[in-house]
Design an enzyme around this catalytic site. Structure first.
Site, PDB file in Angstrom:
ATOM      1  N   GLY A  96       0.807  -1.212   0.000  1.00 46.48           N
ATOM      2  CA  GLY A  96       0.000   0.000   0.000  1.00 46.48           C
ATOM      3  C   GLY A  96       0.837   1.257   0.000  1.00 46.48           C
ATOM      4  NE  ARG A 110      -6.532  -2.373  12.491  1.00 49.93           N
ATOM      5  CZ  ARG A 110      -6.529  -3.696  12.559  1.00 49.93           C
ATOM      6  NH1 ARG A 110      -7.680  -4.359  12.528  1.00 49.93           N
ATOM      7  NH2 ARG A 110      -5.398  -4.374  12.601  1.00 49.93           N
ATOM      8  CB  THR A 111      -2.131   1.585  13.594  1.00 51.57           C
ATOM      9  OG1 THR A 111      -2.680   0.309  13.947  1.00 51.57           O
ATOM     10  CG2 THR A 111      -1.282   2.122  14.745  1.00 51.57           C
ATOM     11  CB  VAL A 117      -6.489  -4.569   4.194  1.00 52.55           C
ATOM     12  CG1 VAL A 117      -6.436  -3.064   4.460  1.00 52.55           C
ATOM     13  CG2 VAL A 117      -7.849  -4.962   3.620  1.00 52.55           C
ATOM     14  CE  LYS A 118      -4.058 -12.904   6.579  1.00 50.23           C
ATOM     15  NZ  LYS A 118      -3.740 -13.454   7.924  1.00 50.23           N
ATOM     16  CB  SER A 125       1.505  -9.156 -10.662  1.00 48.86           C
ATOM     17  OG  SER A 125       2.635 -10.008 -10.617  1.00 48.86           O
ATOM     18  CE  LYS A 135      -1.070 -10.666  -8.505  1.00 46.29           C
ATOM     19  NZ  LYS A 135      -0.897 -11.487  -7.305  1.00 46.29           N
ATOM     20  CG  HIS A 154       0.429 -13.451 -12.628  1.00 41.31           C
ATOM     21  ND1 HIS A 154       1.001 -13.476 -11.359  1.00 41.31           N
ATOM     22  CD2 HIS A 154       1.325 -12.787 -13.407  1.00 41.31           C
ATOM     23  CE1 HIS A 154       2.166 -12.867 -11.386  1.00 41.31           C
ATOM     24  NE2 HIS A 154       2.385 -12.445 -12.611  1.00 41.31           N
ATOM     25  CG  ASN A 155      -0.326 -14.925  -7.880  1.00 41.69           C
ATOM     26  OD1 ASN A 155       0.028 -14.091  -8.715  1.00 41.69           O
ATOM     27  ND2 ASN A 155      -0.567 -14.590  -6.634  1.00 41.69           N
ATOM     28  CD  GLU A 180       4.695 -15.569  -8.481  1.00 47.91           C
ATOM     29  OE1 GLU A 180       5.042 -15.628  -7.278  1.00 47.91           O
ATOM     30  OE2 GLU A 180       3.971 -14.654  -8.925  1.00 47.91           O
ATOM     31  NE  ARG A 232       5.577 -22.550  -4.038  1.00 51.35           N
ATOM     32  CZ  ARG A 232       5.529 -21.240  -4.150  1.00 51.35           C
ATOM     33  NH1 ARG A 232       5.017 -20.507  -3.159  1.00 51.35           N
ATOM     34  NH2 ARG A 232       5.977 -20.624  -5.235  1.00 51.35           N
TER      35      ARG A 232
END
Length: 509
Positions: free
Chosen positions: A15, A34-35, A75-76, A129, A183, A186-187, A190, A288
């Protein structure tokens, strides 16, 4: 009156860097975290002297932005995105746009898109990306949602995106969750690319006994040819990096457990739902997973034996070094082409299934800069999908250029897999890429036996090569001399996997 139409929520690494990118390209921006201390630190640090403002509350943040507001959320992914949207919506007015620039699951984006219908507000799901460097200096952007919303965003997006010779690395992807779907794929590609590179490195290390610096030089040389890509470039960098404390190659000191955030797994899951084979990406995902079983693998290495003394890489390679290096280069290239072919095939079917109306040539174009999988071969992929629809390949492997390339690499591709198997060196993604190639080019596969077995145990029916229709057979010969004869499935009411035909009263289970 506020001096900006742009706002950004979430000042973590992505961000903060995207906000600076926007400001540097002549678009003043308001930021919110937020903080509030994070906002204050950002304004007093990297953003100092730039057209960036901040506020301690969401309401004050929104009031700093002129209509129509364009607010990016970084954000997450998951509940945090919904929470920010819920806080923003009451503060916005008709025509304002909310852009989710995180790695959200495309089905969440589709749900949010529906929730915005009739509100007068726009919602855009945008894949971003390029990581930290891309966010700051030019990412590949994949926005999906209402076309009118994209038109509002395009002036800024086309400036902040990576720039290549045929334009900025951004385009309108399609409606609903199209941007986040592209996306996600795409990942997935990747994941496959990285696993293929890692397997090539592993064969170099265990079969040829090369050191990390030696391998760094090889990858750097490969990056000057047909393998030219960002991932090959940074592989050379990682392999060439020495730990400042020990003087050893840092890669040799990193624990061999690969993490994942889920986008590769999502790609595999959706491909299964759509019935599209993407074995290279699947192999990368489970590789993985098995890497995370470090303690189990250490224990298994003492019990489960392979060639040589049982340890991976202990069996000697008897061939010529140069022969293997040439084969590895060609096998890696062919495997990458196979992996891209799988990804593009998935996008094709997803576009039809979900109504995304994807332009594969444009997708290949915007992946040529900014993103992690940017590579020289994307030029050729773009050209393949730019041709007249009647001449567009149904699969990338059928494109004349790529068909020639993978056919030429055939012997080396098989040589690499064969040697790896003989030496007990795992190469699941390389092997899966070759298996996809061999399966796709096979005029006949053993699926006929599969259908026979399914019909025997579940009356799932089959088609024949010598006549039209759908058929079922009573396969158990001892029941009756005519029990094994084929009969039209319609007479049995067979319908499919979840609704098997009723069997005749023959005592069959």
């Amino acid at each position: 009156m506020a001096e900006t139409n742009y706002g950004l929520v979430g000042l973590a690494v992505m961000g903060a860097n995207l906000a600076l990118n926007i400001a540097d390209h002549g678009f003043p921006i308001a930021v919110y975290n937020r903080t509030y201390s994070v906002t204050e630190q950002f304004l007093a640090g990297e953003a100092q002297g730039k057209p960036v403002t901040g506020a301690p509350t969401m309401r004050e943040f929104v009031e700093q932005i002129a209509r129509p507001r364009r607010i990016i959320i970084l954000v997450k992914a998951g509940p945090a995105v919904d929470a920010v949207i819920a806080e923003l919506k009451p503060l916005l007015e008709e025509g304002d746009v909310i852009i989710d620039g995180g790695n959200s699951f495309y089905r969440d984006t589709m749900r949010r898109d529906k929730e915005f219908e009739g509100t007068g507000l726009y919602f855009v799901g945008m894949g971003v990306s390029g990581g930290e460097e891309g966010a700051r200096n030019g990412p590949s952007l994949m926005p999906g949602g209402p076309r009118d919303a994209y038109d509002l965003l395009e002036p800024a997006l086309s400036k902040i995106a990576a720039q290549v010779k045929d334009g900025p690395c951004v385009t309108y992807i399609g409606p609903g969750g199209a941007g986040h779907y592209v996306k996600m794929v795409h990942n997935g590609i990747e994941y496959g690319d990285i696993q293929l590179i890692a397997e090539t490195y592993n064969i170099m290390k265990h079969a040829l006994g090369l050191s990390a610096p030696e391998m760094s030089d090889i990858f750097a040389r490969w990056n000057e040819g047909k393998l030219d890509s960002f991932l090959i470039e940074i592989t050379a960098s990682v392999l060439g990096y020495k730990d400042s404390e020990t003087g050893q190659p840092l890669v040799d000191l990193i624990v061999d457990e690969a993490e994942q955030k889920g986008t590769g797994r999502w790609t595999s899951q959706d491909a299964i739902e759509l019935g599209i084979p993407i074995p290279t990406i699947d192999a990368a995902v489970w590789s993985r997973g098995i890497s995370s079983l470090k303690h189990e693998r250490v224990a298994a290495s003492k019990v489960l034996h392979g060639p040589g003394n049982g340890m991976v890489g202990s069996a000697p390679y008897s061939g010529e070094k140069d022969r293997m290096l040439t084969a590895l280069e060609n096998a890696l290239y062919a495997s990458k082409v196979s992996s891209y072919a799988q990804g593009m095939a998935l996008l094709t079917v997803a576009s039809e299934t979900y109504g995304f109306e994807l332009n594969l040539a444009e997708i290949a174009r915007i992946w040529k800069g900014g993103c992690i999988i940017r590579a020289e071969l994307l030029d050729t992929i773009q050209q393949a999908f730019m041709r007249d629809p009647s001449d567009t390949p149904t699969n990338l492997l059928l494109d004349p250029h790529f068909a020639r390339e993978v056919n030429a690499a055939n012997d080396d591709w098989r040589y690499v897999v064969r040697v790896a198997r003989e030496l007990g060196i795992p190469c699941p993604a390389t092997s899966a890429s070759l298996d996809y190639f061999d399966s796709y080019r096979a005029e006949r596969l053993p699926a006929n036996l599969i259908q026979g077995l399914r019909d025997l145990f579940g009356a799932h029916t089959y088609h024949r090569t010598d006549r039209e229709g759908v058929f079922h057979t009573e396969w158990v010969p001892e029941v009756s001399p005519v029990a094994a004869e084929s009969v039209p499935a319609a007479s049995l009411g067979a319908t499919g996997e979840d609704e098997p035909a009723e069997r005749a009263e023959t005592g069959n289970p």
